[in-house]
Design a protein around this motif. Structure first.
Motif, PDB file in Angstrom:
ATOM      1  N   ILE A 199       1.122  -0.010 -15.757  1.00 40.61           N
ATOM      2  CA  ILE A 199       1.746  -0.229 -14.451  1.00 40.61           C
ATOM      3  C   ILE A 199       2.290  -1.653 -14.388  1.00 40.61           C
ATOM      4  O   ILE A 199       1.631  -2.599 -14.835  1.00 40.61           O
ATOM      5  N   VAL A 200       3.489  -1.799 -13.835  1.00 42.91           N
ATOM      6  CA  VAL A 200       4.119  -3.093 -13.625  1.00 42.91           C
ATOM      7  C   VAL A 200       4.106  -3.407 -12.132  1.00 42.91           C
ATOM      8  O   VAL A 200       4.445  -2.543 -11.317  1.00 42.91           O
ATOM      9  N   GLU A 201       3.719  -4.633 -11.785  1.00 42.06           N
ATOM     10  CA  GLU A 201       3.770  -5.056 -10.379  1.00 42.06           C
ATOM     11  C   GLU A 201       5.033  -5.885 -10.173  1.00 42.06           C
ATOM     12  O   GLU A 201       5.125  -7.013 -10.656  1.00 42.06           O
ATOM     13  N   ASN A 202       6.011  -5.320  -9.484  1.00 42.96           N
ATOM     14  CA  ASN A 202       7.254  -6.020  -9.198  1.00 42.96           C
ATOM     15  C   ASN A 202       7.169  -6.649  -7.801  1.00 42.96           C
ATOM     16  O   ASN A 202       6.439  -6.164  -6.938  1.00 42.96           O
ATOM     17  N   ALA A 218      -0.959  -3.586  -7.365  1.00 44.00           N
ATOM     18  CA  ALA A 218      -0.703  -2.749  -8.547  1.00 44.00           C
ATOM     19  C   ALA A 218      -1.732  -3.026  -9.640  1.00 44.00           C
ATOM     20  O   ALA A 218      -2.110  -2.120 -10.390  1.00 44.00           O
ATOM     21  N   LYS A 219      -2.173  -4.281  -9.716  1.00 42.24           N
ATOM     22  CA  LYS A 219      -3.204  -4.624 -10.711  1.00 42.24           C
ATOM     23  C   LYS A 219      -4.506  -3.882 -10.415  1.00 42.24           C
ATOM     24  O   LYS A 219      -5.141  -3.325 -11.315  1.00 42.24           O
ATOM     25  N   HIS A 220      -4.878  -3.848  -9.142  1.00 47.19           N
ATOM     26  CA  HIS A 220      -6.099  -3.137  -8.756  1.00 47.19           C
ATOM     27  C   HIS A 220      -5.939  -1.625  -8.953  1.00 47.19           C
ATOM     28  O   HIS A 220      -6.890  -0.939  -9.337  1.00 47.19           O
ATOM     29  N   LEU A 221      -4.724  -1.118  -8.716  1.00 42.85           N
ATOM     30  CA  LEU A 221      -4.473   0.311  -8.936  1.00 42.85           C
ATOM     31  C   LEU A 221      -4.638   0.649 -10.406  1.00 42.85           C
ATOM     32  O   LEU A 221      -5.229   1.685 -10.752  1.00 42.85           O
ATOM     33  N   ALA A 222      -4.120  -0.215 -11.284  1.00 39.65           N
ATOM     34  CA  ALA A 222      -4.250   0.017 -12.724  1.00 39.65           C
ATOM     35  C   ALA A 222      -5.718   0.053 -13.136  1.00 39.65           C
ATOM     36  O   ALA A 222      -6.137   0.913 -13.932  1.00 39.65           O
ATOM     37  N   GLU A 223      -6.509  -0.851 -12.570  1.00 42.95           N
ATOM     38  CA  GLU A 223      -7.948  -0.867 -12.868  1.00 42.95           C
ATOM     39  C   GLU A 223      -8.617   0.399 -12.372  1.00 42.95           C
ATOM     40  O   GLU A 223      -9.455   0.997 -13.065  1.00 42.95           O
ATOM     41  N   ASP A 224      -8.241   0.830 -11.173  1.00 40.95           N
ATOM     42  CA  ASP A 224      -8.843   2.026 -10.571  1.00 40.95           C
ATOM     43  C   ASP A 224      -8.511   3.281 -11.378  1.00 40.95           C
ATOM     44  O   ASP A 224      -9.348   4.169 -11.551  1.00 40.95           O
ATOM     45  N   LEU A 225      -7.262   3.361 -11.885  1.00 44.31           N
ATOM     46  CA  LEU A 225      -6.834   4.534 -12.640  1.00 44.31           C
ATOM     47  C   LEU A 225      -7.146   4.416 -14.132  1.00 44.31           C
ATOM     48  O   LEU A 225      -6.869   5.334 -14.905  1.00 44.31           O
ATOM     49  N   ASP A 226      -7.701   3.268 -14.528  1.00 45.49           N
ATOM     50  CA  ASP A 226      -8.052   3.013 -15.925  1.00 45.49           C
ATOM     51  C   ASP A 226      -6.834   3.114 -16.846  1.00 45.49           C
ATOM     52  O   ASP A 226      -6.882   3.737 -17.904  1.00 45.49           O
ATOM     53  N   VAL A 227      -5.729   2.506 -16.411  1.00 48.34           N
ATOM     54  CA  VAL A 227      -4.536   2.402 -17.251  1.00 48.34           C
ATOM     55  C   VAL A 227      -4.198   0.914 -17.386  1.00 48.34           C
ATOM     56  O   VAL A 227      -4.585   0.113 -16.535  1.00 48.34           O
ATOM     57  N   PRO A 228      -3.485   0.514 -18.436  1.00 49.13           N
ATOM     58  CA  PRO A 228      -3.198  -0.908 -18.644  1.00 49.13           C
ATOM     59  C   PRO A 228      -2.353  -1.510 -17.521  1.00 49.13           C
ATOM     60  O   PRO A 228      -1.487  -0.836 -16.957  1.00 49.13           O
ATOM     61  N   GLU A 281       0.821  -1.216   0.000  1.00 41.80           N
ATOM     62  CA  GLU A 281       0.000   0.000   0.000  1.00 41.80           C
ATOM     63  C   GLU A 281       0.855   1.266   0.000  1.00 41.80           C
ATOM     64  O   GLU A 281       0.524   2.257  -0.657  1.00 41.80           O
ATOM     65  N   VAL A 282       1.963   1.252   0.758  1.00 41.24           N
ATOM     66  CA  VAL A 282       2.833   2.424   0.811  1.00 41.24           C
ATOM     67  C   VAL A 282       3.393   2.747  -0.574  1.00 41.24           C
ATOM     68  O   VAL A 282       3.454   3.902  -0.993  1.00 41.24           O
ATOM     69  N   ALA A 283       3.814   1.715  -1.307  1.00 46.06           N
ATOM     70  CA  ALA A 283       4.344   1.913  -2.654  1.00 46.06           C
ATOM     71  C   ALA A 283       3.243   2.328  -3.625  1.00 46.06           C
ATOM     72  O   ALA A 283       3.452   3.170  -4.504  1.00 46.06           O
ATOM     73  N   LEU A 284       2.062   1.764  -3.476  1.00 42.19           N
ATOM     74  CA  LEU A 284       0.942   2.074  -4.373  1.00 42.19           C
ATOM     75  C   LEU A 284       0.527   3.530  -4.255  1.00 42.19           C
ATOM     76  O   LEU A 284       0.171   4.173  -5.253  1.00 42.19           O
ATOM     77  N   SER A 285       0.579   4.053  -3.036  1.00 43.96           N
ATOM     78  CA  SER A 285       0.228   5.458  -2.814  1.00 43.96           C
ATOM     79  C   SER A 285       1.141   6.367  -3.629  1.00 43.96           C
ATOM     80  O   SER A 285       0.684   7.339  -4.245  1.00 43.96           O
ATOM     81  N   ASP A 286       2.443   6.046  -3.643  1.00 46.33           N
ATOM     82  CA  ASP A 286       3.391   6.866  -4.406  1.00 46.33           C
ATOM     83  C   ASP A 286       3.294   6.591  -5.897  1.00 46.33           C
ATOM     84  O   ASP A 286       3.523   7.491  -6.718  1.00 46.33           O
ATOM     85  N   ALA A 287       2.972   5.354  -6.280  1.00 45.33           N
ATOM     86  CA  ALA A 287       2.799   5.029  -7.700  1.00 45.33           C
ATOM     87  C   ALA A 287       1.621   5.815  -8.284  1.00 45.33           C
ATOM     88  O   ALA A 287       1.669   6.275  -9.427  1.00 45.33           O
ATOM     89  N   ARG A 288       0.581   5.975  -7.471  1.00 41.25           N
ATOM     90  CA  ARG A 288      -0.576   6.768  -7.909  1.00 41.25           C
ATOM     91  C   ARG A 288      -0.149   8.208  -8.237  1.00 41.25           C
ATOM     92  O   ARG A 288      -0.587   8.796  -9.222  1.00 41.25           O
TER      93      ARG A 288
END
Length: 379
Positions: free
Chosen positions: A273-276, A298-308, A248-255
């Motif tokens: 977005i790549v999930e490492n 990261a997969k859910h973040l990509a869906e939320d932001l509507d990016v691949p 979650e900490v990384a996802l916040s900054d990725a957003r």
């Protein structure tokens, strides 16, 4: 079962519009709802013209009404796409580098998520596929490309091109590389202010003889700062790839990293977005997956932001070891690691091809104020 329009609207309020953070009713996407006995007709207006977006919207509506209102309801969905008729025609204003077809920025909002590792393996996989590839290590304060490509002791040579002296990038595994690490001592810290770092980057970009390249990968430093703006002011970046772990900490900054590229003043397409470090599989238990940093964040973040979503890379000891000895793990043939990086690379290439077909070239941005590029708002 008897139900009415209010029941349908209440159900549709549970569907979030991707990238907006608002539900369908609140965002105005639902334009009309009609109920006739057990029949429901819903009119929806969306801005995304893709078939995938329309199909996803339709499936979500059917699912939520059957689950929350009436499982045998007969539902008709009318989807209207309200997208701009013509995209903005962007003319490349920056200094395009002759011979370089696509410039891909690899970024992360946070350090330590494996951005440089992903960049290095993406580069060698593109080279294995037959593409001509260059890598610019733009992480001025923490250059790692020389170590990852086993060229720590190499130095770029000077070559004469049309009467001008140019730097010749160091080549390793079919990838042309330039990094500030070639010009400093291994134990020397780079303590530069922004303008000096930007000048060094410009020299590695424009005073180098890159030749013909299908892809130039830019390994950006973590965060959203001065170096990023300097790069995007200097180059017409084709698109950006954002790397994150599922944590979650990384996802916040990725957003925030995605938001930076999508700023109106910057407007660089996000390829995905790549999930490492997606999961850990012990060598002795190849069928087991342990989600140490969380599952599919990261997969859910990509869906939320509507990016691949470009793919997931597992947490494997040999990836780290390969980076440390200077031979990227994607070169390990017939292994799950090679397959993971090949899948990622194919997805990146697919998104670049699609982006180039549907969107005009990106401008090298010209920033005249700090509006849109900081947390400070104009009053």
């Amino acid at each position: 079962m008897k139900f009415n329009k209010k029941d349908i609207l209440a159900a549709l309020e549970e569907i979030t519009v991707p990238g907006e953070g608002k539900n369908m009713v609140e965002s105005g996407a639902v334009t009309n709802v009609m109920v006739f006995g057990d029949e429901v007709e819903v009119d929806i207006t969306i801005s995304n013209p893709t078939l995938q977006a329309r199909k996803k919207t339709e499936v979500e509506i059917l699912k939520i009404i059957h689950a929350k209102v009436y499982e045998k309801a007969k539902i008709k969905i009318n989807i209207k796409v309200d997208a701009p008729a013509k995209p903005k025609v962007n003319e490349i204003k920056g200094k395009a580098i002759p011979g370089i077809q696509n410039i891909i920025a690899v970024a992360s909002g946070k350090g330590g998520v494996g951005k440089s590792t992903v960049t290095a393996n993406l580069a060698v996989t593109l080279a294995k596929m037959g593409f001509k590839v260059g890598l610019l290590d733009a992480d001025i304060y923490g250059p790692s490309a020389p170590i990852m490509f086993d060229v720590v002791n190499e130095k770029p040579l000077a070559v004469n091109i049309d009467g001008k002296s140019k730097m010749k990038p160091v080549e390793s595994y079919g990838v042309k590389i330039l990094s500030i690490g070639f010009f400093t001592q291994p134990n020397q810290a780079v303590i530069w202010r922004g303008p000096m770092a930007a000048k060094a980057l410009n020299q590695m970009i424009f005073d180098a003889h890159w030749g013909e390249l299908d892809f130039m990968l830019l390994d950006l430093p973590p965060g959203t700062g001065d170096i990023h703006l300097s790069i995007m002011q200097s180059l017409p970046v084709t698109g950006a790839v954002v790397v994150s772990t599922p944590q979650e900490v990384a996802l916040s900054d990725a957003r925030k990293g995605v938001a930076m590229f999508q700023q109106e003043a910057i407007n660089v397409p996000v390829l995905g977005i790549v999930e490492n470090m997606a999961y850990f599989t012990p060598e002795e238990l190849p069928n087991n997956k342990y989600y140490i940093f969380g599952k599919e964040g990261a997969k859910h973040l990509a869906e939320d932001l509507d990016v691949p979503f470009l793919g997931e890379i597992p947490l494997v000891q040999s990836i780290r070891e390969a980076g440390d000895i200077g031979r990227p793990a994607a070169l390990q043939t017939a292994t799950p690691i090679e397959e993971a990086f090949e899948e990622l690379t194919k997805n990146v290439v697919r998104e670049v091809v699609g982006r180039n077909k549907s969107i005009p070239p990106t401008e090298a941005i010209k920033i005249t104020t700090m509006a849109g590029c900081s947390a400070v708002k104009k009053k």
